[in-house]
Design a protein around this motif. Sequence first.
Motif, PDB file in Angstrom:
ATOM      1  N   GLN A 234      -0.975   8.883   3.481  1.00 23.95           N
ATOM      2  CA  GLN A 234      -1.591  10.218   3.642  1.00 23.95           C
ATOM      3  C   GLN A 234      -0.508  11.292   3.686  1.00 23.95           C
ATOM      4  N   TYR A 235       0.606  10.998   4.371  1.00 21.11           N
ATOM      5  CA  TYR A 235       1.714  11.957   4.393  1.00 21.11           C
ATOM      6  C   TYR A 235       2.236  12.174   2.967  1.00 21.11           C
ATOM      7  N   ILE A 236       2.460  11.072   2.251  1.00 24.10           N
ATOM      8  CA  ILE A 236       3.055  11.162   0.901  1.00 24.10           C
ATOM      9  C   ILE A 236       2.176  12.015  -0.030  1.00 24.10           C
ATOM     10  N   VAL A 237       0.856  11.761  -0.006  1.00 27.91           N
ATOM     11  CA  VAL A 237      -0.003  12.487  -0.963  1.00 27.91           C
ATOM     12  C   VAL A 237      -0.125  13.971  -0.613  1.00 27.91           C
ATOM     13  N   HIS A 238       0.005  14.318   0.658  1.00 28.52           N
ATOM     14  CA  HIS A 238      -0.041  15.736   1.025  1.00 28.52           C
ATOM     15  C   HIS A 238       1.306  16.419   0.812  1.00 28.52           C
TER      16      HIS A 238
ATOM     17  N   ARG B   2       0.847  -1.206   0.000  1.00 25.15           N
ATOM     18  CA  ARG B   2       0.000   0.000   0.000  1.00 25.15           C
ATOM     19  C   ARG B   2       0.883   1.257   0.000  1.00 25.15           C
ATOM     20  N   ALA B   3       1.875   1.265   0.883  1.00 22.19           N
ATOM     21  CA  ALA B   3       2.775   2.430   0.968  1.00 22.19           C
ATOM     22  C   ALA B   3       3.575   2.581  -0.327  1.00 22.19           C
TER      23      ALA B   3
ATOM     24  N   PHE C 162       5.041   4.953  10.862  1.00 21.63           N
ATOM     25  CA  PHE C 162       4.615   3.590  10.553  1.00 21.63           C
ATOM     26  C   PHE C 162       3.113   3.662  10.375  1.00 21.63           C
ATOM     27  N   GLU C 163       2.421   2.546  10.147  1.00 22.32           N
ATOM     28  CA  GLU C 163       1.005   2.465   9.755  1.00 22.32           C
ATOM     29  C   GLU C 163       0.880   2.916   8.290  1.00 22.32           C
ATOM     30  N   SER C 164       0.607   1.930   7.428  1.00 26.05           N
ATOM     31  CA  SER C 164       0.638   2.199   5.984  1.00 26.05           C
ATOM     32  C   SER C 164      -0.274   3.351   5.564  1.00 26.05           C
TER      33      SER C 164
ATOM     34  N   ALA D 299       2.751   1.631  -3.310  1.00 21.66           N
ATOM     35  CA  ALA D 299       1.878   2.075  -4.413  1.00 21.66           C
ATOM     36  C   ALA D 299       1.769   3.601  -4.426  1.00 21.66           C
ATOM     37  N   SER D 300       1.681   4.205  -3.243  1.00 19.11           N
ATOM     38  CA  SER D 300       1.552   5.667  -3.215  1.00 19.11           C
ATOM     39  C   SER D 300       2.857   6.327  -3.658  1.00 19.11           C
ATOM     40  N   LEU D 301       3.992   5.736  -3.293  1.00 18.92           N
ATOM     41  CA  LEU D 301       5.286   6.305  -3.737  1.00 18.92           C
ATOM     42  C   LEU D 301       5.412   6.211  -5.258  1.00 18.92           C
ATOM     43  N   HIS D 302       5.002   5.075  -5.833  1.00 21.83           N
ATOM     44  CA  HIS D 302       5.093   4.927  -7.296  1.00 21.83           C
ATOM     45  C   HIS D 302       4.099   5.837  -8.012  1.00 21.83           C
ATOM     46  N   GLU D 303       2.878   5.981  -7.472  1.00 24.48           N
ATOM     47  CA  GLU D 303       1.914   6.904  -8.107  1.00 24.48           C
ATOM     48  C   GLU D 303       2.476   8.330  -8.106  1.00 24.48           C
ATOM     49  N   LYS D 304       3.211   8.672  -7.069  1.00 27.82           N
ATOM     50  CA  LYS D 304       3.773  10.021  -6.965  1.00 27.82           C
ATOM     51  C   LYS D 304       5.102  10.158  -7.697  1.00 27.82           C
ATOM     52  N   GLN D 305       5.539   9.055  -8.315  1.00 24.20           N
ATOM     53  CA  GLN D 305       6.790   9.029  -9.086  1.00 24.20           C
ATOM     54  C   GLN D 305       7.967   9.522  -8.249  1.00 24.20           C
ATOM     55  N   LEU D 306       8.004   9.067  -6.999  1.00 29.09           N
ATOM     56  CA  LEU D 306       9.077   9.468  -6.094  1.00 29.09           C
ATOM     57  C   LEU D 306      10.148   8.380  -6.079  1.00 29.09           C
ATOM     58  N   GLU D 307      11.394   8.823  -6.035  1.00 37.33           N
ATOM     59  CA  GLU D 307      12.475   7.843  -5.865  1.00 37.33           C
ATOM     60  C   GLU D 307      12.567   7.504  -4.390  1.00 37.33           C
ATOM     61  N   PHE D 308      12.781   6.233  -4.095  1.00 41.30           N
ATOM     62  CA  PHE D 308      12.924   5.856  -2.690  1.00 41.30           C
ATOM     63  C   PHE D 308      13.819   4.629  -2.568  1.00 41.30           C
ATOM     64  N   GLU D 309      14.386   4.506  -1.379  1.00 43.63           N
ATOM     65  CA  GLU D 309      15.214   3.340  -1.098  1.00 43.63           C
ATOM     66  C   GLU D 309      14.316   2.312  -0.404  1.00 43.63           C
ATOM     67  N   PHE D 310      14.330   1.079  -0.910  1.00 40.41           N
ATOM     68  CA  PHE D 310      13.538   0.035  -0.252  1.00 40.41           C
ATOM     69  C   PHE D 310      14.455  -0.775   0.653  1.00 40.41           C
ATOM     70  N   VAL D 311      14.139  -0.787   1.942  1.00 37.04           N
ATOM     71  CA  VAL D 311      14.956  -1.543   2.899  1.00 37.04           C
ATOM     72  C   VAL D 311      14.198  -2.833   3.223  1.00 37.04           C
TER      73      VAL D 311
END
Length: 218
Positions: free
Chosen positions: A73-77, A17-18, A66-68, A20-32
């Motif tokens: 919600q943080y990412i989209v805002h 879930r988390a 934490f909590e997906s 998916a929101s990063l990919h919709e926002k086209q954000l680069e991120f490190e996956f740990v």
Amino acid sequence: MATIRLHGNPFSTATMRAAASLHEKQLEFEFVLIDMKNGEHKKEPFISLNPFGQVPAFEDGDLKLFESRAITQYIVHEYADKGTQLISKESKKMAKLRLWLEVESQHYDQPASKLVWELMVKPMYGLPTDPAAVEENEGKLGTVLDFYEKTLSQSKYVAGECFTLADLHHLPTIHYLMKTQSKKLFESRPHVGAWVADITARTAWSKVLAMQPLLSSK
Ligand SMILES: N[C@@H](CCC(=O)N[C@@H](CS)C(=O)NCC(=O)O)C(=O)O
């Protein structure tokens, strides 16, 4: 921009879930990758990120979450001007969207997650599926999906004519349930079936699924 880090497991619905929101926002991120088989989610350093010992956890600079659903919600805002617009600036549209975020977490998710547990996770671990739990939760999910069918006969997505965070939150459980006998609950409702086909075909979602084979060796 500070490094965004998502700590989790690519097969976990909450991590997906988390992501998916990063990919919709086209954000680069490190996956740990958190190796749940070895209990990494119950030990340091992960337990300092989520004291409840569940994936995912998230960092953006000095912000730790934490909590997906809180993460999405943080990412989209925070990244409202990037990628897909998943929220609305109009308060009435946003009220409807928030209502559907609640419907997903308070009504849909409980029976859906129980069915994922009974029909996908338990067989993977060689545990017997409980037919009574399946019957009970298919009944509950069917009742919830009757309301979805009515809503989706009037609008293309749950909160209106645009894909929003409220639709996105359903994707991980839908993905797994469509591989089980419970797919009939979605496919037998034509508007729900069309919605499932639409939202699971999104490019951002295919990027979430692509994380699975790449990282499945652990
Ligand atoms: N409400 C939490 C649920 C997180 C959750 O249940 N994560 C599961 C994987 S999908 C987990 O870590 N399970 C291991 C455990 O509970 O010990 C969220 O949305 O982030």
